[in-house]
Write a protein that holds these residues in place. Structure first.
Motif, PDB file in Angstrom:
ATOM      1  N   ILE A 195      -7.658 -71.103  85.146  1.00  0.00           N
ATOM      2  CA  ILE A 195      -7.482 -72.400  85.788  1.00  0.00           C
ATOM      3  C   ILE A 195      -8.773 -73.203  85.729  1.00  0.00           C
ATOM      4  O   ILE A 195      -8.767 -74.409  85.443  1.00  0.00           O
ATOM      5  CB  ILE A 195      -7.002 -72.223  87.246  1.00  0.00           C
ATOM      6  CG1 ILE A 195      -5.628 -71.542  87.255  1.00  0.00           C
ATOM      7  CG2 ILE A 195      -6.930 -73.580  87.949  1.00  0.00           C
ATOM      8  CD1 ILE A 195      -5.098 -71.243  88.647  1.00  0.00           C
ATOM      9  N   ASN A 196      -9.897 -72.540  85.971  1.00  0.00           N
ATOM     10  CA  ASN A 196     -11.179 -73.233  85.878  1.00  0.00           C
ATOM     11  C   ASN A 196     -11.450 -73.719  84.456  1.00  0.00           C
ATOM     12  O   ASN A 196     -12.022 -74.797  84.256  1.00  0.00           O
ATOM     13  CB  ASN A 196     -12.310 -72.313  86.337  1.00  0.00           C
ATOM     14  CG  ASN A 196     -12.499 -72.359  87.846  1.00  0.00           C
ATOM     15  OD1 ASN A 196     -12.900 -73.370  88.397  1.00  0.00           O
ATOM     16  ND2 ASN A 196     -12.183 -71.246  88.514  1.00  0.00           N
ATOM     17  N   ALA A 197     -11.041 -72.948  83.461  1.00  0.00           N
ATOM     18  CA  ALA A 197     -11.218 -73.367  82.072  1.00  0.00           C
ATOM     19  C   ALA A 197     -10.420 -74.636  81.786  1.00  0.00           C
ATOM     20  O   ALA A 197     -10.907 -75.563  81.122  1.00  0.00           O
ATOM     21  CB  ALA A 197     -10.794 -72.247  81.124  1.00  0.00           C
ATOM     22  N   LEU A 198      -9.194 -74.703  82.315  1.00  0.00           N
ATOM     23  CA  LEU A 198      -8.362 -75.895  82.112  1.00  0.00           C
ATOM     24  C   LEU A 198      -8.927 -77.108  82.843  1.00  0.00           C
ATOM     25  O   LEU A 198      -8.923 -78.218  82.311  1.00  0.00           O
ATOM     26  CB  LEU A 198      -6.936 -75.613  82.597  1.00  0.00           C
ATOM     27  CG  LEU A 198      -6.084 -74.708  81.703  1.00  0.00           C
ATOM     28  CD1 LEU A 198      -4.811 -74.300  82.422  1.00  0.00           C
ATOM     29  CD2 LEU A 198      -5.754 -75.399  80.388  1.00  0.00           C
ATOM     30  N   ILE A 199      -9.440 -76.893  84.059  1.00  0.00           N
ATOM     31  CA  ILE A 199     -10.027 -78.008  84.812  1.00  0.00           C
ATOM     32  C   ILE A 199     -11.232 -78.561  84.069  1.00  0.00           C
ATOM     33  O   ILE A 199     -11.379 -79.782  83.905  1.00  0.00           O
ATOM     34  CB  ILE A 199     -10.416 -77.557  86.234  1.00  0.00           C
ATOM     35  CG1 ILE A 199      -9.180 -77.226  87.056  1.00  0.00           C
ATOM     36  CG2 ILE A 199     -11.217 -78.660  86.941  1.00  0.00           C
ATOM     37  CD1 ILE A 199      -9.487 -76.608  88.412  1.00  0.00           C
ATOM     38  N   SER A 200     -12.120 -77.682  83.613  1.00  0.00           N
ATOM     39  CA  SER A 200     -13.324 -78.140  82.915  1.00  0.00           C
ATOM     40  C   SER A 200     -12.971 -78.898  81.645  1.00  0.00           C
ATOM     41  O   SER A 200     -13.535 -79.967  81.362  1.00  0.00           O
ATOM     42  CB  SER A 200     -14.221 -76.941  82.577  1.00  0.00           C
ATOM     43  OG  SER A 200     -14.742 -76.357  83.748  1.00  0.00           O
ATOM     44  N   PHE A 201     -12.024 -78.358  80.882  1.00  0.00           N
ATOM     45  CA  PHE A 201     -11.620 -78.998  79.639  1.00  0.00           C
ATOM     46  C   PHE A 201     -10.970 -80.354  79.921  1.00  0.00           C
ATOM     47  O   PHE A 201     -11.305 -81.371  79.292  1.00  0.00           O
ATOM     48  CB  PHE A 201     -10.658 -78.094  78.874  1.00  0.00           C
ATOM     49  CG  PHE A 201     -10.299 -78.600  77.511  1.00  0.00           C
ATOM     50  CD1 PHE A 201     -11.211 -78.540  76.475  1.00  0.00           C
ATOM     51  CD2 PHE A 201      -9.043 -79.131  77.258  1.00  0.00           C
ATOM     52  CE1 PHE A 201     -10.883 -79.016  75.206  1.00  0.00           C
ATOM     53  CE2 PHE A 201      -8.703 -79.602  75.991  1.00  0.00           C
ATOM     54  CZ  PHE A 201      -9.626 -79.547  74.969  1.00  0.00           C
ATOM     55  N   GLY A 202     -10.055 -80.380  80.874  1.00  0.00           N
ATOM     56  CA  GLY A 202      -9.365 -81.619  81.198  1.00  0.00           C
ATOM     57  C   GLY A 202     -10.295 -82.680  81.769  1.00  0.00           C
ATOM     58  O   GLY A 202     -10.174 -83.870  81.436  1.00  0.00           O
ATOM     59  N   ASN A 203     -11.242 -82.269  82.604  1.00  0.00           N
ATOM     60  CA  ASN A 203     -12.183 -83.234  83.176  1.00  0.00           C
ATOM     61  C   ASN A 203     -13.029 -83.888  82.092  1.00  0.00           C
ATOM     62  O   ASN A 203     -13.336 -85.087  82.158  1.00  0.00           O
ATOM     63  CB  ASN A 203     -13.081 -82.557  84.203  1.00  0.00           C
ATOM     64  CG  ASN A 203     -12.357 -82.267  85.515  1.00  0.00           C
ATOM     65  OD1 ASN A 203     -11.213 -82.687  85.722  1.00  0.00           O
ATOM     66  ND2 ASN A 203     -13.018 -81.558  86.409  1.00  0.00           N
ATOM     67  N   MET A 204     -13.422 -83.105  81.084  1.00  0.00           N
ATOM     68  CA  MET A 204     -14.213 -83.672  79.996  1.00  0.00           C
ATOM     69  C   MET A 204     -13.378 -84.632  79.147  1.00  0.00           C
ATOM     70  O   MET A 204     -13.873 -85.643  78.657  1.00  0.00           O
ATOM     71  CB  MET A 204     -14.785 -82.560  79.125  1.00  0.00           C
ATOM     72  CG  MET A 204     -15.883 -81.739  79.773  1.00  0.00           C
ATOM     73  SD  MET A 204     -17.337 -82.726  80.260  1.00  0.00           S
ATOM     74  CE  MET A 204     -16.990 -83.048  82.005  1.00  0.00           C
ATOM     75  N   MET A 205     -12.096 -84.326  78.987  1.00  0.00           N
ATOM     76  CA  MET A 205     -11.206 -85.247  78.273  1.00  0.00           C
ATOM     77  C   MET A 205     -11.075 -86.559  79.046  1.00  0.00           C
ATOM     78  O   MET A 205     -11.093 -87.646  78.458  1.00  0.00           O
ATOM     79  CB  MET A 205      -9.830 -84.602  78.092  1.00  0.00           C
ATOM     80  CG  MET A 205      -9.824 -83.366  77.188  1.00  0.00           C
ATOM     81  SD  MET A 205     -10.166 -83.757  75.465  1.00  0.00           S
ATOM     82  CE  MET A 205      -8.695 -84.662  75.028  1.00  0.00           C
TER      83      MET A 205
END
Length: 335
Positions: A195-205
């Motif tokens: 979940i943290n990986a998805l949050i970090s990736f999505g926030n950068m997008m």
């Protein structure tokens, strides 16, 4: 209509007449079949693999107004190539700087960003509360923190309030997400779980999208109000992203995991870190592009706009506030 292109494979990017030629390469340096992209159809480029290009290419991209955003293997945002600001105006620069230097004016805008972000987070919680998720205590805690926004007299104090709001909000993720994934606490560098990986990736997008939209206005992306301007970042994009992360990133994560569109096989677990594999990034980016180009009827304009265009409209509203034309009101979702 211009499109965003995503380059997942490493390769070489070059100019061929009025097209871009992308030649993918494998781990051994062997070249694959080149792909050609007409330059007039490109809005910007997102690069997730190593890119071989020369200064002549970037000069060409700059003249065409095409930004290039770079991400490393660990999904960290590495930086952006931004064309020369073609819309910057002296009056806007001066007034934007004044709004930053004057602590009272800066606080007005900083509070707007936090209140808008908090409202949209609560909107997400209410959606799931109405579907019998036990999240009322978390919403009540956020509402108590909201009461401190207007009484915060320093930006650092306000950032502390924002951090507490977001921490409470993230504590709801385990109840919202019905798959086998758990979040525990928020971890960034590196993300500790899926979940943290998805949050970090999505926030950068989301940050990169905000940066691209700021470029098409007269705003200076390096002068911000909530986040402290830095020497090496476009901090105004961080301010705007706060408002849109709950709507674009978090809702997308809930959908992808609850509908099992992204699964455990799409993550790469390493020592004390977790990142998306290429398969996971492709699934997320495809869903992201569908989301940001999705249209809805704007409650004020009374016409259909995309979420991507909505961010540009937010920039226009901010510009009017800075120029003293109209008070800025952050976008607050009605659904």
């Amino acid at each position: 209509m211009k499109k965003t292109y995503y380059l997942f494979n490493p390769g070489r990017l070059s100019r061929k007449d009025n097209t871009l030629k992308f030649t993918p390469t494998d781990a051994n340096g062997n070249e694959g079949t080149p792909k050609y992209i007409p330059i007039e159809g490109i809005a910007d480029l997102f690069c997730f693999g190593s890119l071989d290009a020369n200064s002549a290419l970037y000069t060409f991209l700059g003249k065409q107004g095409i930004a290039v955003h770079f991400f490393d293997y660990y999904e960290h945002y590495s930086g952006s190539f931004m064309p020369k600001e073609y819309l910057l105006a002296g009056k806007m620069q001066i007034e934007q700087t004044k709004n930053y230097i004057d602590n009272k004016k800066r606080l007005i805008l900083a509070r707007k960003f936090v209140s808008g972000a908090s409202f949209n987070m609560v909107k997400n919680l209410r959606y799931y509360i109405n579907r019998d998720r036990d999240l009322q205590d978390i919403q009540d805690a956020i509402e108590r923190y909201n009461s401190l926004i207007e009484s915060s007299n320093e930006v650092d104090e306000l950032m502390g309030v924002e951090g507490n709001i977001r921490q409470m909000y993230y504590s709801a993720f385990n109840d919202i997400i019905t798959s086998d994934f758990t979040m525990d606490t928020r971890s960034k560098r590196p993300p500790q779980n899926e979940i943290n990986a998805l949050i970090s990736f999505g926030n950068m997008m989301c940050y990169s999208l905000c940066l691209s939209q700021i470029y098409h206005t007269q705003l200076n992306p390096t002068i911000s109000f909530l986040h402290e301007p830095g020497y090496r970042r476009y901090s105004l994009a961080l301010d705007l992203a706060e408002i849109f992360k709950p709507l674009l990133v978090d809702r997308l994560i809930f959908r992808l995991l609850n509908k099992k569109e992204i699964q455990a096989k799409d993550f790469d677990h390493q020592l004390n870190s977790c990142v998306l594999k290429e398969s996971g990034r492709k699934i997320f980016v495809k869903a992201w592009e569908e989301k940001v180009t999705e249209t809805f009827k704007h409650p004020v304009l009374k016409r259909s706009v995309s979420y991507k265009h909505l961010i540009k409209l937010e920039c226009y509203k901010l510009s009017k506030h800075i120029l003293g034309i109209e008070e800025y009101k952050p976008f607050k979702s009605r659904w």
